[in-house]
Design an enzyme around this catalytic site. Structure first.
Site, short mmCIF file in Angstrom:
data_model
loop_
_atom_site.label_atom_id
_atom_site.label_comp_id
_atom_site.label_asym_id
_atom_site.label_seq_id
_atom_site.Cartn_x
_atom_site.Cartn_y
_atom_site.Cartn_z
N GLY A 164 0.81 -1.22 0.00
CA GLY A 164 0.00 0.00 0.00
C GLY A 164 0.84 1.26 0.00
O GLY A 164 0.43 2.29 0.51
N GLY A 165 2.03 1.17 -0.57
CA GLY A 165 2.89 2.35 -0.68
C GLY A 165 3.57 2.72 0.63
O GLY A 165 4.24 3.74 0.71
N GLU A 200 17.14 -0.89 -2.87
CA GLU A 200 16.96 -0.87 -4.30
C GLU A 200 17.46 0.46 -4.85
O GLU A 200 17.41 1.47 -4.16
CB GLU A 200 15.46 -0.96 -4.60
N LEU A 203 14.79 4.92 -8.75
CA LEU A 203 14.74 5.39 -10.14
C LEU A 203 14.14 6.79 -10.18
O LEU A 203 13.14 7.08 -9.51
CB LEU A 203 13.94 4.41 -10.99
N GLU A 287 7.22 -5.89 -7.86
CA GLU A 287 6.49 -6.84 -7.02
C GLU A 287 5.36 -7.50 -7.80
O GLU A 287 5.03 -7.08 -8.90
CB GLU A 287 5.93 -6.16 -5.76
N ARG A 291 -3.76 -11.11 -6.53
CA ARG A 291 -5.20 -10.90 -6.34
C ARG A 291 -5.74 -10.04 -7.47
O ARG A 291 -4.99 -9.55 -8.30
CB ARG A 291 -5.42 -10.17 -5.01
P1 ADP Z 1 3.70 -1.35 -2.46
O1 ADP Z 1 3.64 -2.83 -2.27
O2 ADP Z 1 3.75 -0.62 -1.17
O3 ADP Z 1 2.67 -0.84 -3.42
P2 ADP Z 1 5.73 -1.23 -4.60
O4 ADP Z 1 7.01 -1.94 -4.54
O5 ADP Z 1 4.68 -1.78 -5.50
O6 ADP Z 1 5.14 -1.06 -3.10
O7 ADP Z 1 5.98 0.29 -4.99
C1 ADP Z 1 4.95 1.25 -4.98
C2 ADP Z 1 5.39 2.48 -5.74
O8 ADP Z 1 6.58 3.02 -5.16
C3 ADP Z 1 5.75 2.23 -7.19
O9 ADP Z 1 4.62 2.24 -8.03
C4 ADP Z 1 6.67 3.41 -7.45
O10 ADP Z 1 5.91 4.58 -7.62
C5 ADP Z 1 7.44 3.54 -6.16
N1 ADP Z 1 8.70 2.76 -6.20
C6 ADP Z 1 8.89 1.47 -5.84
N2 ADP Z 1 10.16 1.06 -6.05
C7 ADP Z 1 10.83 2.12 -6.57
C8 ADP Z 1 12.18 2.37 -7.01
N3 ADP Z 1 13.11 1.41 -6.94
N4 ADP Z 1 12.49 3.60 -7.49
C9 ADP Z 1 11.56 4.58 -7.55
N5 ADP Z 1 10.28 4.43 -7.14
C10 ADP Z 1 9.89 3.22 -6.66
#
Ligand code: ADP
Length: 446
Positions: A164-165, A200, A203, A287, A291
């Site tokens: 959830g960010g 990580e 980006l 990720e 679901r």
């Molecule tokens: P969650 O499971 O909390 O949704 P995510 O890994 O899917 O986490 O990442 C959610 C958002 O965070 C991505 O859509 C992107 O906007 C940002 N994000 C994730 N990883 C990176 C990264 N390595 N560099 C820049 N932004 C990232």
């Protein structure tokens, strides 16, 4: 096929699942908290069971109550929707132990992908490109410093159990790193009960592009193209579209076929979303969600498939009745998440909906459970509906979206509708030229 399905969710997604069941001749059971007695998902279900007080912990997350509801009503399967228990491997397992089908993947696959470190390792094994970073959890500042200097700053510290960010921290310099690792570990332990964090590369200007897959666990797997979910606030999606304005056919086919093969190799059962960041022509896996996603309707509009009905058929043991060559994409679809929030500050705005008039007409779909006289409860997520618009091409879709937003009347509470009306005045949005940081920058300038 199941005779009766219990829907372990609320709001628009509970209704969405009910609709799929009804078309398949399956009876539905709604569950609800005492705060949701008047909710549409309760009114329209064949049967309903109150499972607890307003707090989600005591109701929609209360596994013993939900099990009891299955037993009382004789439901043979449970659809978890999204959020709540949808990615809870133990819930899927417990249902299985009671002879009830979980409409979703196996507990093993939920568990594997729920741990983002394991998920990334699996992605590497399956041949998917990943964001450069640590191979596993980082435990101390020294190890973190070595990895960060190898991949280069800025880096992102992420929680293995995050979602959830939440649970992410950008670190821009070596000096700030070891404290940031410690803080991230503490925060992760408090929020998710697991202090594992990993590093990580952060980006700078990526797009968020995710592939929808559907796989029958018996070798059959296809991809249904991608969604572009780059418009985000606090890492939460706000607007999603399919297909992405940034990809061409070759890129889509190449990565799409790779993810479909990966799911077939994994023996994955159900629908799923493989999320990537996309920058300078390269994709990086971040990720997998095991679901149905909030934004699944945009994929439905361009493929003509009902993803919930597909989930139900596959959970019942059916094989996919089509191959990749049978899937084609037509037109363009955009979804706007209508939240009960102030469109500028994003503070929740629960309360009584005094007037409600949703837009209609060609190419307009509303997935929502609200009505005039409904009181939006303060206890849950602020999403009250989704406006999903289809056009033969992106320009037609944008024009129709503007028209539909102008028609939409919700009075009594604040909503995010004015935000979308603003966005449609922006040349970058009209041109499809935006990355994951665009919206935050736009909001900070406004
Ligand atoms: P969650 O499971 O909390 O949704 P995510 O890994 O899917 O986490 O990442 C959610 C958002 O965070 C991505 O859509 C992107 O906007 C940002 N994000 C994730 N990883 C990176 C990264 N390595 N560099 C820049 N932004 C990232």
């Amino acid at each position: 096929m199941f005779d009766k399905v219990l829907i372990a969710n609320r709001g628009e997604i509970a209704l969405r699942i009910q609709r799929a069941c009804r078309e398949m001749g399956i009876a539905t059971v709604a569950i609800h908290s005492t705060a949701d007695e008047d909710a549409m998902h309760v009114r329209l279900a064949d049967e309903s069971v109150c499972i607890g007080p307003p707090s989600a912990l005591d109701s929609y997350l209360n596994i013993p109550s939900i099990l009891a509801a299955c037993e009382i009503t004789g439901a043979e399967a449970v659809h978890p929707g999204y959020g709540f228990l949808s990615e809870n491997a133990r819930f899927a397992e417990i249902l299985g132990e009671h002879g009830i089908t979980f409409i979703g993947p196996s507990p093993e696959h939920i568990r594997l992908m729920g741990d983002k470190i394991m998920a990334k390792k699996t992605a590497v094994d399956l041949g998917l490109p990943v964001v450069p970073g640590s191979d596993g959890a980082v435990t101390d500042g020294l190890e973190a410093a070595k990895i960060a200097s190898d991949i280069g700053y800025p880096v992102l510290i992420k929680a293995a159990s995050g979602g959830g960010g939440r649970g992410m921290q950008v670190v821009r310099s070596a000096e700030a790193l070891s404290t940031a690792v410690l803080t991230a570990q503490t925060e992760a332990r408090n929020a998710f009960g697991d202090d594992a964090v990993y590093i990580e590369k952060f980006l700078g200007t990526p797009r968020h592009i995710e592939f929808q897959i559907i796989s029958d666990g018996q070798g059959g797997a296809v991809h249904l193209g991608e969604r572009d979910c780059s418009l985000q606030r606090r890492h939460q999606k706000v607007w999603e579209e399919a297909l992405s304005p940034a990809l061409n056919v070759e890129q889509r086919e190449k990565l799409g076929n790779l993810v479909a093969k990966a799911m077939s190799d994994l023996g994955y059962l159900g629908v799923g979303t493989i999320e990537f960041l996309y920058e300078n022509g390269e994709f990086y896996f971040i990720e997998m969600n095991t679901r149905l996603q909030v934004e699944h309707p945009v994929t439905e509009l361009i493929t003509g498939l009902d993803l919930v009905q597909e989930q139900i058929r596959i959970a019942d043991g059916a094989r996919l009745s089509y191959e990749q060559s049978d899937i084609s994409f037509s037109g363009h679809a955009i979804e706007c998440r209508i939240n009960a929030e102030n469109p500028k500050t994003f503070t929740p705005s629960p309360g009584l909906i005094e007037a409600y008039h949703p837009p209609g007409g060609l190419g307009v779909r509303i997935d929502s459970g609200v009505y005039a006289g409904y009181r939006v409860p303060p206890h849950y997520d602020s999403l009250i509906g989704k406006l999903i618009v289809y056009g033969r091409h992106r320009t037609e879709c944008l024009m129709r979206l503007r028209r539909a937003l102008d028609e939409f009347v919700i009075e009594g509470i604040e909503t995010t509708i004015p935000l979308f009306q603003q966005l449609l005045k922006e040349p970058d949005i009209m041109n499809g030229d935006y990355d994951i940081h665009w919206l935050e920058e736009f909001l900070s300038e406004a």
